[in-house]
Structures are given as structure tokens and as C-alpha cells.
Enzyme design. Sequence first.
Site, mmCIF file in Angstrom:
data_model
loop_
_atom_site.group_PDB
_atom_site.id
_atom_site.type_symbol
_atom_site.label_atom_id
_atom_site.label_comp_id
_atom_site.label_asym_id
_atom_site.label_seq_id
_atom_site.Cartn_x
_atom_site.Cartn_y
_atom_site.Cartn_z
ATOM 1 N N GLU A 134 13.330 15.368 36.718
ATOM 2 C CA GLU A 134 13.976 14.937 35.476
ATOM 3 C C GLU A 134 13.772 16.014 34.411
ATOM 4 O OE1 GLU A 134 12.017 11.613 33.426
ATOM 5 O OE2 GLU A 134 10.616 11.541 35.094
ATOM 6 N N LYS A 182 -4.508 -0.355 36.223
ATOM 7 C CA LYS A 182 -3.858 -1.575 35.692
ATOM 8 C C LYS A 182 -2.893 -2.130 36.733
ATOM 9 C CE LYS A 182 -3.445 -0.193 30.815
ATOM 10 N NZ LYS A 182 -3.761 -1.129 29.800
ATOM 11 N N ASN A 192 0.421 13.946 33.892
ATOM 12 C CA ASN A 192 1.632 13.383 34.480
ATOM 13 C C ASN A 192 2.551 14.504 34.961
ATOM 14 O OD1 ASN A 192 3.624 11.651 35.314
ATOM 15 N ND2 ASN A 192 4.055 10.768 33.302
ATOM 16 N N SER A 246 7.030 0.421 28.138
ATOM 17 C CA SER A 246 7.161 1.090 29.438
ATOM 18 C C SER A 246 6.067 0.618 30.402
ATOM 19 C CB SER A 246 7.136 2.615 29.278
ATOM 20 O OG SER A 246 5.850 3.088 28.949
ATOM 21 N N THR A 278 -0.578 12.168 27.600
ATOM 22 C CA THR A 278 -0.095 11.810 28.946
ATOM 23 C C THR A 278 0.959 12.810 29.432
ATOM 24 O OG1 THR A 278 1.616 10.272 28.139
ATOM 25 C CG2 THR A 278 -0.554 9.348 28.530
ATOM 26 N N CYS A 304 10.976 9.275 37.190
ATOM 27 C CA CYS A 304 9.883 9.634 38.109
ATOM 28 C C CYS A 304 10.110 9.087 39.516
ATOM 29 C CB CYS A 304 8.560 9.111 37.574
ATOM 30 S SG CYS A 304 8.279 9.520 35.865
ATOM 31 N N HIS A 363 2.484 5.465 41.349
ATOM 32 C CA HIS A 363 2.956 6.451 40.374
ATOM 33 C C HIS A 363 1.923 6.484 39.243
ATOM 34 C CE1 HIS A 363 5.062 8.637 37.401
ATOM 35 N NE2 HIS A 363 5.236 7.591 36.602
ATOM 36 N N SER A 387 11.246 5.224 35.103
ATOM 37 C CA SER A 387 11.714 4.484 33.925
ATOM 38 C C SER A 387 13.230 4.373 33.917
ATOM 39 C CB SER A 387 11.263 5.202 32.649
ATOM 40 O OG SER A 387 9.881 5.082 32.511
#
Length: 390
Positions: free
Chosen positions: A79, A242, A277, A201, A152, A111, A233, A310
Site C-alpha cells: 500500500e 489484544k 509496522n 481501527s 506505530t 495490510c 497482523h 483496514s
Amino acid sequence: MNVGIESISFYSSHYYIDLKTLAERRNLPPEKFYQGIGQEKMAVPPPDEDIVTMAANAGFNALKNIDKGKIDTVLFATESGIDQSKAAGIYVHSLLELPQNCRVVELKQACYSGTGGLQMAFAYVHTYPQRKVLVFTADVARYGLCSAGEPTQGAGAAAMVISAEPKILALDAESGFYTQDVMDFWRPNYRDEALVDGKYSVRVYLKALAESWTDYRQKSGKAFAEFEKFAYHLPFTRMGEKAHLHLAKTVGVQNLTDDQLLAQIRETLIYNRITGNSYAASLYIGLISLLENCPRDLGGKNLGLFSYGSGCVGEFFSGVIQKGYREFLLKEEHKTMLESRTELTCDEYEYFYTFPLPSDGSDFELPRNKTGRFRLAALKDHKRIYERVP
Ligand code: CAA
């Protein structure tokens, strides 16, 4: 017939900034970055490094023990496109001297697109088992100086050879997917930094995970307990934690503590924690991190993977780690690359970040920094000129 990953490698920029240094400059507590988002170092590409040079470096290693003559398809997922028309993979095809009877295509869906490429390669090799597909994932994550997304950021590329000799990971045929039209993260053509609704997000990522898992479970019949390890990811490593706890809760796992659950993903976080990232590449750098850092032999074990892009698309898929996989890893190459990096001051990071590449088509020779085997040498007649580093 088994089809999957025969060879895999990654590359990240030679330069990085320690997030303690960034925290100090931004007047924030370093624990927010080290613990709150789970990142320690962030790769920063110099002006003569981009998705092409990073992918070519990853591909150079991934092809070490592969007969290049068998590769007839190159899929390049990114991207961070460098041209609206020409596929970045064509530059890499040339730098790596791949056969000319080959098709090259660029893929985009934030991604996620590398996983789309992997699944296309899987189906293609099932039809033509003698052929091999080279899948690249490469990105430079940019949110802007002083933005909430700044810690990030990062950069990296992964290269995978997909074939009917999957020495590392044999992919399962079933996977579960989810698509929803949302604006959690996007980058209009006129910007070189992403726009993001950060907290939203995170929520959309978790929703896409639960929905993809449900679809996967219905199609495959596989249960959470059948997986030894999971890879996610990783926009930042806390997100992986999380996500895994969220999946366990959604599934209703009761026999494992949070610590035991987090142990199922621990080794996937090691490389991303110090590179940041890399969008499309981050799941696959996490996979390499798991295979190269898990002290136990995972041969024969089931691995669950979740890819998120996303916008949004999610996919939960799986595979079996192959017996003897360790023999085919490129751990030493990756270790040397990561250990020989150079730390930047905050001023040096901001200089690289804001380096004024001409946007009006003027010719320009790029200053030479430390890159891998390939670099962007110049912009000339509106063309990007790449070269091998002697
Ligand atoms: N010590 C320890 N922890 C601290 C702390 C301190 N002193 N100060 C804050 N924290 C913790 C917070 O409690 C929080 O933890 P929890 O999420 O567990 O509650 C964490 O640090 C982050 O702090 P904030 O909640 O204040 O969040 P922020 O405003 O700094 O934003 C972010 C965080 C949303 C991730 C932001 O960095 C961002 O927008 N990043 C880009 C978007 C992104 O990565 N999204 C991920 C999902 S989308 C995706 O995956 C695709 C992709 O690649 C982009």
C-alpha cells in the site's frame, strides 16, 4: 498434494530510532510506547531505500536455494506504491534476474493484500504443481511527525516462495474471510501519509477477527484448541496480544489463563517489536519471528494466522508447520541484518522522514546511505533508477 511456503525471508531498513528517544522528544513517558503499544524500536528507511529495494533484499535471501527457472509468477503486495501504473514487482524481477517468461502483478488492499496473494498462489500451484510463485509484501508505514500513529510506524518487506514442496508451512485449503466498507485507515492519492481513526481501527480489527474466525470455523470445522500457535497482523505488538485475548474470549476458552494464551503468540512479536509496522509484511515477519525464535520444535503443529487490512478485509487461515522446517530457515541472515543496524537520533529520523525528494519530475541523485544489496540511485526523466550496491 501439499502446497505452501517453501522459503521465506524478510528485510528491514538498516536504520532505526529507539522509541525512548522519540518519547523524550515528544514529552511522553517511554512506558507508553514500550508497554502501552508494545514497541521498542522503529525502522526508518533512508531516502534511497523503498519498497522495491526492501523487497529485492528479502527476495535475494528467499531465493538462495530455489531454482529461479521454476518461478513464473510474481505477486507484489503493497500500500506504499511508487507508481500509479507500473508494478513495483517488475523492478524487483529485474534486480533479482528472474526468468522473462513470468507474469508480475501488484496487489492492494491495505495490510491484507499479501494474504490475498498467498491464497492466489496456493490455488495456482494446485493447478500447476511444477511451478513456483514468488509473493512479496513490502511497506513503509507513515502517519506523520507528532501524530498519535507516529510510534506505530516502521518499514519492512517479506518474500515467500509458494510451491508444492512446502518445506516450512503447508497451507490448509479452508479459510474464513470478512469484508466491510469502513473508513478506519486510508491514504488518498494526494497524500504520502495515512489518515487514521486509531481507536476505531482497533475496534474494527477485532470485529473482523471474530467474524473471520466464525467463517473459518464453519468452513473448516477446526477448533481453537487444535492450534499450537497463532500469528496476527501486527500494527504494534500490543494489538496482537489484544487480538488473541479477544479471540479466546469470543470462542469461550476457559481452560487457559491469559499468560498461557499470550504464550501462544509470544515469539511472533520479537521482530516486529524492533522493526515496527510494515503493513502488508507485518504478519509474515511475525511468522518468521515465531519459527526462528520458538525454542520448541513446532514440526507437525497447527498454526492459525489472522490477516487484517483496514478498509476493511480480514482473513483467518491456517497451516501445518512442516517437520524439519528449521533446516530451511534463514535465521543467521536475519540476525546479522538486525544486529548490524544503526541507531538514529531524533533529528536524523526527522531528516530522513522529511527528506525533500523532488515531486515536480526534476532529475535528482540520491545521497548514498547504508542499504542492503540494492538502492534507489536516482530519479531521471521521471523514472526511478535502481542499482546494485557494490
Ligand atoms: N505506561 C503504560 N501504558 C500507557 C501509558 C504509560 N505511561 N500511557 C498510555 N498507556 C497505554 C494506554 O493505556 C493504552 O493501552 P490500552 O490500549 O491497552 O488501553 C496504550 O498505551 C495506547 O495509548 P492511548 O490509548 O492513549 O492511545 P493513543 O492515542 O496513543 O493511540 C493508537 C494508540 C490508536 C494505536 C495510535 O498509535 C494509532 O492510531 N496507530 C495507528 C493505527 C493502528 O495501528 N491501528 C491498528 C488497527 S488497524 C490495522 O491493524 C491496520 C494497520 O496496520 C494500520
